[in-house]
Scaffold this motif. Structure first.
Motif, PDB file in Angstrom:
ATOM      1  N   MET A   1       0.846  -1.179   0.000  1.00 27.92           N
ATOM      2  CA  MET A   1       0.000   0.000   0.000  1.00 27.92           C
ATOM      3  C   MET A   1       0.894   1.245   0.000  1.00 27.92           C
ATOM      4  O   MET A   1       1.817   1.359   0.805  1.00 27.92           O
ATOM      5  N   PRO A   2       0.639   2.182  -0.901  1.00 26.21           N
ATOM      6  CA  PRO A   2       1.463   3.397  -0.952  1.00 26.21           C
ATOM      7  C   PRO A   2       1.258   4.260   0.288  1.00 26.21           C
ATOM      8  O   PRO A   2       0.185   4.265   0.892  1.00 26.21           O
ATOM      9  N   GLN A   3       2.306   4.975   0.647  1.00 24.32           N
ATOM     10  CA  GLN A   3       2.239   5.885   1.802  1.00 24.32           C
ATOM     11  C   GLN A   3       1.261   7.013   1.502  1.00 24.32           C
ATOM     12  O   GLN A   3       1.243   7.552   0.411  1.00 24.32           O
ATOM     13  N   ARG A   4       0.443   7.366   2.491  1.00 25.55           N
ATOM     14  CA  ARG A   4      -0.500   8.472   2.347  1.00 25.55           C
ATOM     15  C   ARG A   4      -0.003   9.655   3.164  1.00 25.55           C
ATOM     16  O   ARG A   4       0.613   9.476   4.212  1.00 25.55           O
ATOM     17  N   PHE A   5      -0.320  10.850   2.689  1.00 24.41           N
ATOM     18  CA  PHE A   5       0.100  12.063   3.366  1.00 24.41           C
ATOM     19  C   PHE A   5      -1.079  13.003   3.529  1.00 24.41           C
ATOM     20  O   PHE A   5      -2.061  12.917   2.800  1.00 24.41           O
ATOM     21  N   GLY A   6      -0.963  13.892   4.490  1.00 19.32           N
ATOM     22  CA  GLY A   6      -2.015  14.871   4.721  1.00 19.32           C
ATOM     23  C   GLY A   6      -1.454  16.103   5.405  1.00 19.32           C
ATOM     24  O   GLY A   6      -0.256  16.208   5.659  1.00 19.32           O
ATOM     25  N   THR A   7      -2.364  17.019   5.729  1.00 20.75           N
ATOM     26  CA  THR A   7      -2.024  18.280   6.375  1.00 20.75           C
ATOM     27  C   THR A   7      -2.972  18.488   7.551  1.00 20.75           C
ATOM     28  O   THR A   7      -4.183  18.315   7.406  1.00 20.75           O
ATOM     29  N   LEU A   8      -2.431  18.859   8.695  1.00 22.45           N
ATOM     30  CA  LEU A   8      -3.277  19.156   9.848  1.00 22.45           C
ATOM     31  C   LEU A   8      -4.104  20.410   9.576  1.00 22.45           C
ATOM     32  O   LEU A   8      -3.607  21.378   9.009  1.00 22.45           O
ATOM     33  N   ILE A   9      -5.366  20.386  10.021  1.00 25.84           N
ATOM     34  CA  ILE A   9      -6.220  21.569   9.860  1.00 25.84           C
ATOM     35  C   ILE A   9      -6.565  22.196  11.209  1.00 25.84           C
ATOM     36  O   ILE A   9      -7.198  23.246  11.252  1.00 25.84           O
ATOM     37  N   VAL A  10      -6.137  21.563  12.290  1.00 29.28           N
ATOM     38  CA  VAL A  10      -6.279  22.098  13.647  1.00 29.28           C
ATOM     39  C   VAL A  10      -4.994  21.773  14.399  1.00 29.28           C
ATOM     40  O   VAL A  10      -4.259  20.872  14.006  1.00 29.28           O
ATOM     41  N   PRO A  11      -4.674  22.466  15.509  1.00 26.94           N
ATOM     42  CA  PRO A  11      -3.501  22.086  16.311  1.00 26.94           C
ATOM     43  C   PRO A  11      -3.713  20.697  16.929  1.00 26.94           C
ATOM     44  O   PRO A  11      -4.808  20.391  17.405  1.00 26.94           O
TER      45      PRO A  11
END
Length: 62
Positions: A1-11
């Motif tokens: 399974m490929p690595q997934r990435f994201g961005t935090l939208i809250v602290p």
């Protein structure tokens, strides 16, 4: 399974005690209402509403 990435939208606090601000890039593992996220080895247990998915791997290196 490929690595997934994201961005935090809250602290979000990591296991280390560091609180990461919105905009922090994270590597994501898991699916569903909660996932495991990592920032430079620090573990952040995330709920679905705390991050946005879809950041590419190049952004994680910057």
């Amino acid at each position: 399974m490929p690595q997934r990435f994201g961005t935090l939208i809250v602290p979000v606090p990591g296991l280390s005690g560091t609180t990461y601000p919105p905009g922090t890039k994270v590597a994501i593992r898991g699916r569903g209402a909660s996932v495991d996220a990592f920032v430079h080895g620090d573990w952040l247990p995330l709920a679905w509403w705390e991050f946005a998915e879809g950041v590419n791997e190049d952004a994680m290196e910057g």
